[in-house]
Design an enzyme around this catalytic site. Structure first.
Site, mmCIF file in Angstrom:
data_model
loop_
_atom_site.group_PDB
_atom_site.id
_atom_site.type_symbol
_atom_site.label_atom_id
_atom_site.label_comp_id
_atom_site.label_asym_id
_atom_site.label_seq_id
_atom_site.Cartn_x
_atom_site.Cartn_y
_atom_site.Cartn_z
ATOM 1 N N ARG A 15 -0.639 -37.052 -29.740
ATOM 2 C CA ARG A 15 0.628 -36.425 -30.121
ATOM 3 C C ARG A 15 0.620 -35.767 -31.512
ATOM 4 N NH1 ARG A 15 5.703 -39.630 -27.698
ATOM 5 N NH2 ARG A 15 6.309 -37.503 -27.259
ATOM 6 N N ASP A 44 6.904 -36.688 -17.279
ATOM 7 C CA ASP A 44 7.808 -37.831 -17.488
ATOM 8 C C ASP A 44 8.213 -38.507 -16.173
ATOM 9 O OD1 ASP A 44 7.605 -37.163 -20.120
ATOM 10 O OD2 ASP A 44 9.585 -36.263 -20.283
HETATM 11 C C1 EPZ Z 1 8.454 -33.711 -25.151
HETATM 12 O O1 EPZ Z 1 7.478 -34.261 -26.040
HETATM 13 C C2 EPZ Z 1 9.212 -34.898 -24.619
HETATM 14 N N1 EPZ Z 1 9.783 -35.630 -25.740
HETATM 15 C C3 EPZ Z 1 8.280 -35.809 -23.818
HETATM 16 O O2 EPZ Z 1 9.083 -36.803 -23.218
HETATM 17 C C4 EPZ Z 1 7.604 -35.010 -22.711
HETATM 18 O O3 EPZ Z 1 6.644 -35.820 -22.077
HETATM 19 C C5 EPZ Z 1 6.927 -33.774 -23.294
HETATM 20 O O4 EPZ Z 1 7.870 -32.993 -24.076
HETATM 21 C C6 EPZ Z 1 6.340 -32.864 -22.231
HETATM 22 O O5 EPZ Z 1 7.330 -32.460 -21.332
HETATM 23 C C7 EPZ Z 1 10.874 -35.178 -26.338
HETATM 24 O O6 EPZ Z 1 11.471 -34.186 -25.957
HETATM 25 C C8 EPZ Z 1 11.386 -35.981 -27.480
HETATM 26 P P1 EPZ Z 1 4.897 -31.326 -26.246
HETATM 27 P P2 EPZ Z 1 6.721 -33.332 -27.073
HETATM 28 O O7 EPZ Z 1 4.904 -30.896 -27.652
HETATM 29 O O8 EPZ Z 1 7.650 -32.252 -27.499
HETATM 30 C C9 EPZ Z 1 0.233 -31.133 -27.377
HETATM 31 C C10 EPZ Z 1 9.667 -38.976 -22.560
HETATM 32 O O9 EPZ Z 1 9.135 -39.883 -21.871
HETATM 33 N N2 EPZ Z 1 0.670 -30.727 -28.721
HETATM 34 O O10 EPZ Z 1 5.423 -30.408 -25.202
HETATM 35 O O11 EPZ Z 1 6.141 -34.215 -28.105
HETATM 36 C C11 EPZ Z 1 0.582 -32.595 -27.096
HETATM 37 O O12 EPZ Z 1 -0.370 -33.470 -27.636
HETATM 38 C C12 EPZ Z 1 8.864 -38.189 -23.563
HETATM 39 O O13 EPZ Z 1 10.873 -38.711 -22.508
HETATM 40 C C13 EPZ Z 1 -0.269 -30.387 -29.667
HETATM 41 O O14 EPZ Z 1 -1.476 -30.406 -29.416
HETATM 42 O O15 EPZ Z 1 5.611 -32.741 -26.127
HETATM 43 C C14 EPZ Z 1 0.651 -32.592 -25.576
HETATM 44 O O16 EPZ Z 1 -0.639 -32.746 -25.054
HETATM 45 C C15 EPZ Z 1 7.464 -38.639 -23.709
HETATM 46 N N3 EPZ Z 1 0.174 -30.016 -30.911
HETATM 47 C C16 EPZ Z 1 1.170 -31.193 -25.238
HETATM 48 O O17 EPZ Z 1 0.938 -30.402 -26.401
HETATM 49 C C17 EPZ Z 1 1.487 -29.960 -31.223
HETATM 50 O O18 EPZ Z 1 1.815 -29.617 -32.377
HETATM 51 C C18 EPZ Z 1 2.640 -31.096 -24.874
HETATM 52 O O19 EPZ Z 1 3.403 -31.749 -25.890
HETATM 53 C C19 EPZ Z 1 2.429 -30.310 -30.248
HETATM 54 C C20 EPZ Z 1 2.009 -30.693 -28.998
#
Ligand code: EPZ
Length: 418
Positions: free
Chosen positions: A121, A305
């Site tokens: 994350r 999710d």
């Molecule tokens: C949001 O997380 C949700 N959380 C998550 O829900 C959900 O699983 C996720 O989106 C995907 O739909 C919230 O909204 C608070 P991303 P987020 O940035 O925003 C990579 C739940 O159970 N990434 O879309 O943190 C990351 O590692 C939670 O309700 C980077 O590499 O998810 C992942 O592999 C858990 N660099 C992918 O992107 C960054 O700067 C998607 O993450 C950001 C993300």
């Protein structure tokens, strides 16, 4: 520690009403500080993530008035103080204060956020976005200072369509000078809900819900009233529970288009349900569910999710199913516990292979994260005997009144503190 105890085997009948979306709410609350006037947000779920964000508002001397289902946020006397580590770490979404404070004060100081341990994350895309807008990011261990003399609109391409980075950049850009364009933006409904809220406050955002979002900076935002959309993941979780043990289980206050990928998989495997304008009714399904392959993807793909609760349903399908997780590296922590309950699942790299159907029998398990916890609840509802789910705090972070809602449709479930 909180424990959920469930005596499985009861058929569930009645109506469950879906609450406001957690993942929209957690961005809307920080977004509300962008104005100096009062913002009223209704349909706010009573979950511990909401409480944690209201605590951060209070730390920033923002007046918060919480009543059933709504929160009134008044930042007229707020102070831009450092968000200390315990506050930052309480939840992942504390990172939205970075974008909102940067947008409002051109400065934010906080620590690396907390949240479910489902992968590394990183927040590099958020920070790159802030830098593109003209901010300087200084990192000292896990403390971040993000500061700008002036924020200027920019063209930002996201390497990954990240939900968090898309929203955070929007929050910082609404008051920047000029036009910001986010390309390869995430398209989740929660992003549209946040953009609508900001536009209601006077922002000029177009394209939310598509992969190109355009934000024309404005000087001032004003008071507004806003409603949180229904939680598509909570809805999906109860629909899956309905497929496992429902007998006319109505899931009310749903936007069916938001859960299309789940509904089409349910149809494919033979779950019996009806779709209404704002509800889904799950009828009793027979014992002849078919196996399938599901691969998680960004919206409008199958949501990561819902992957964990959906795995439980696949333990009851005939033959070998596969669940391929593409978003998070560590989202199979529910599998060892499901196997303790009697499932036959093998994880190879990012794929879980599930052989069904298997009878589940109660035992003691744990919620390792929010959706793994929801999966444990779903499994326990069909397991024979009394299942104890430890670390239930994780579940309460995202499911409003889960115990009360399930009791109201006939489940034998109790929350205990030990
Ligand atoms: C949001 O997380 C949700 N959380 C998550 O829900 C959900 O699983 C996720 O989106 C995907 O739909 C919230 O909204 C608070 P991303 P987020 O940035 O925003 C990579 C739940 O159970 N990434 O879309 O943190 C990351 O590692 C939670 O309700 C980077 O590499 O998810 C992942 O592999 C858990 N660099 C992918 O992107 C960054 O700067 C998607 O993450 C950001 C993300």
């Amino acid at each position: 520690m909180k424990i959920i105890e469930i005596e499985g085997g009861k058929k569930l009948t009645g109506t469950i009403r879906i609450s406001g979306a957690k993942n929209a709410t957690v961005a809307l609350i920080p977004a509300a500080i962008l104005t100096d006037e009062e913002a009223t947000i209704c349909n706010v779920p009573e979950i511990t993530d909401t409480e944690a964000l209201c605590d951060i508002l209070e730390l920033l001397k923002v007046k918060v008035n919480r009543s059933t289902e709504s929160v009134v946020i008044n930042p007229s006397e707020m102070e831009n103080v450092e968000i200390t580590e315990p506050y930052s770490k309480k939840l992942r979404a504390s990172y939205y204060f970075m974008g909102a404070l940067l947008g409002k004060y051109k400065k934010a100081v906080m620590y690396f956020p907390g949240g479910c341990s489902i992968g590394e994350r990183p927040i590099d895309l958020h920070l790159k976005g802030f830098e593109a807008l003209g901010a300087k990011v200084t990192t000292e261990k896990n403390k971040y200072t993000v500061e700008a003399e002036e924020l200027k609109g920019a063209n930002i391409y996201l390497d990954i369509a990240s939900v968090g980075a898309t929203i955070n950049i929007m929050l910082a850009a609404v008051k920047a000078k000029g036009i910001t364009v986010i390309d390869n933006a995430a398209k989740e409904p929660e992003i549209v809900n946040v953009a609508t809220f900001l536009n209601n406050m006077g922002a000029k955002i177009t394209g939310a819900g598509t992969s190109t979002i355009k934000i024309e900076g404005v000087e001032k935002l004003h008071k507004c009233f806003h409603e949180v959309i229904p939680d598509r993941i909570e809805a999906g979780t109860y629909i899956i529970i309905g497929a496992l043990c429902g007998e006319m289980l109505k899931i009310d206050n749903v936007i069916p288009e938001h859960i299309d990928p789940l509904l089409s998989k349910l149809e494919e495997i033979g779950v019996n349900f009806e779709v209404g304008r704002d509800h889904i009714t799950v009828l009793e399904s027979g014992n002849d569910l078919k196996s399938t392959t599901v691969k998680t993807a960004v919206f409008p793909g199958f949501p990561t999710d819902l992957q964990q609760p959906f795995t439980v349903l696949l333990t009851q399908a005939n033959g070998m199913s596969r669940v391929i997780e593409t978003i998070w590296e560590n989202r199979f922590m529910h599998i060892p516990y499901l196997n303790q309950l009697g499932s036959r699942i093998v994880v190879k790299n990012q794929t879980a292979e599930i052989v069904g159907p298997t009878k589940l029998t109660a035992t003691s398990v744990a919620a390792t994260d929010l959706r793994a916890g929801a999966a444990m609840v779903a499994a326990a509802l069909i397991a024979e005997g009394k299942t104890k789910i430890a670390n239930a705090e994780h579940i309460l972070r995202g499911y409003e009144q889960i115990v009360e809602k399930l009791v109201s449709v006939g489940a034998r479930i109790e929350l205990k503190e030990i």
